[in-house]
Design a protein around this motif. Sequence first.
Motif, short mmCIF file in Angstrom:
data_model
loop_
_atom_site.label_atom_id
_atom_site.label_comp_id
_atom_site.label_asym_id
_atom_site.label_seq_id
_atom_site.Cartn_x
_atom_site.Cartn_y
_atom_site.Cartn_z
N ALA A 41 3.45 0.57 6.49
CA ALA A 41 3.01 -0.42 5.19
C ALA A 41 1.77 0.24 4.39
O ALA A 41 1.51 0.41 3.33
CB ALA A 41 2.54 -1.71 5.41
N LYS B 59 2.69 3.67 2.93
CA LYS B 59 3.44 3.47 1.66
C LYS B 59 2.47 2.94 0.39
O LYS B 59 2.62 3.25 -0.79
CB LYS B 59 4.50 2.27 2.01
CG LYS B 59 5.31 1.98 0.69
CD LYS B 59 6.25 0.87 0.84
CE LYS B 59 7.24 0.73 -0.41
NZ LYS B 59 8.17 -0.26 0.07
N GLN B 60 1.44 2.07 0.71
CA GLN B 60 0.46 1.35 -0.27
C GLN B 60 -0.56 2.46 -0.61
O GLN B 60 -1.19 2.50 -1.73
CB GLN B 60 -0.10 0.23 0.08
CG GLN B 60 1.02 -0.95 0.37
CD GLN B 60 0.42 -2.30 0.60
OE1 GLN B 60 -0.71 -2.68 0.32
NE2 GLN B 60 1.20 -3.10 1.18
N THR B 61 -1.27 3.26 0.42
CA THR B 61 -2.19 4.12 0.30
C THR B 61 -2.01 5.65 0.31
O THR B 61 -2.96 6.23 -0.05
CB THR B 61 -3.31 3.34 1.21
OG1 THR B 61 -3.08 4.04 2.46
CG2 THR B 61 -3.70 2.12 1.17
#
Length: 211
Positions: free
Chosen positions: A171, A174-176
């Motif tokens: 996660a 995916k976000q950073t």
Amino acid sequence: PSVYHLNEGHTAMAILGVAAQYLTEHPETAGLSAAIEKIRPQVVGTKHTILPAAGLFIGKQQLEEILGDYLAEHKIGLDDFFNLGRSHDDPNIFSTTSLLLRSASRSSAVSLSHAIFEKRAHPHSRLVPITNGINRTRWSLPALAATSLSALSDEELWQLHTAQRRELLAAVKKQTGVAMNEEALTIVWAKRIAAYKRLDVLVGNLDRLAE
């Protein structure tokens, strides 16, 4: 509200608001002390730490600059209010934590251990020990909600932990876009940054952490 549950000293000024409202509605009341006695059953508090940073500390002149007009509007004497919050450690300082503890009908610590240390640091402390709890069905993994940890082998528990760690790092990536090492110890601080929460304890002794 029938009861105001005030969380630490930084919320304690609500007591002044409730007392001022009572004085407005009951003008025959003989001053702030009498009003506090009337509203006391409506006020409970929780103190979280023996460290002072959870409350505000204000000199008398500064208190007058901030609240003088409000106190005068409600016919509350500055000295009366200052004495209600007078610090145990320095009689020239107003402490919002002292205001909370003196005004509440009862106040709690957040664990038995906390209450014991409070009593050592402040022999006058009357904190009731209440240990914070969690709702397991909300905070546990589905795989753990229906069983107990003791029912799992060390290997099974580690497999669950590893799967959760991989899901978290996926996660994050995916976000950073940052790919973190799955085998590294990763410490996450999931609270607001406040000195009394002692974030530095986690990294204050790197040799001990390494061990």
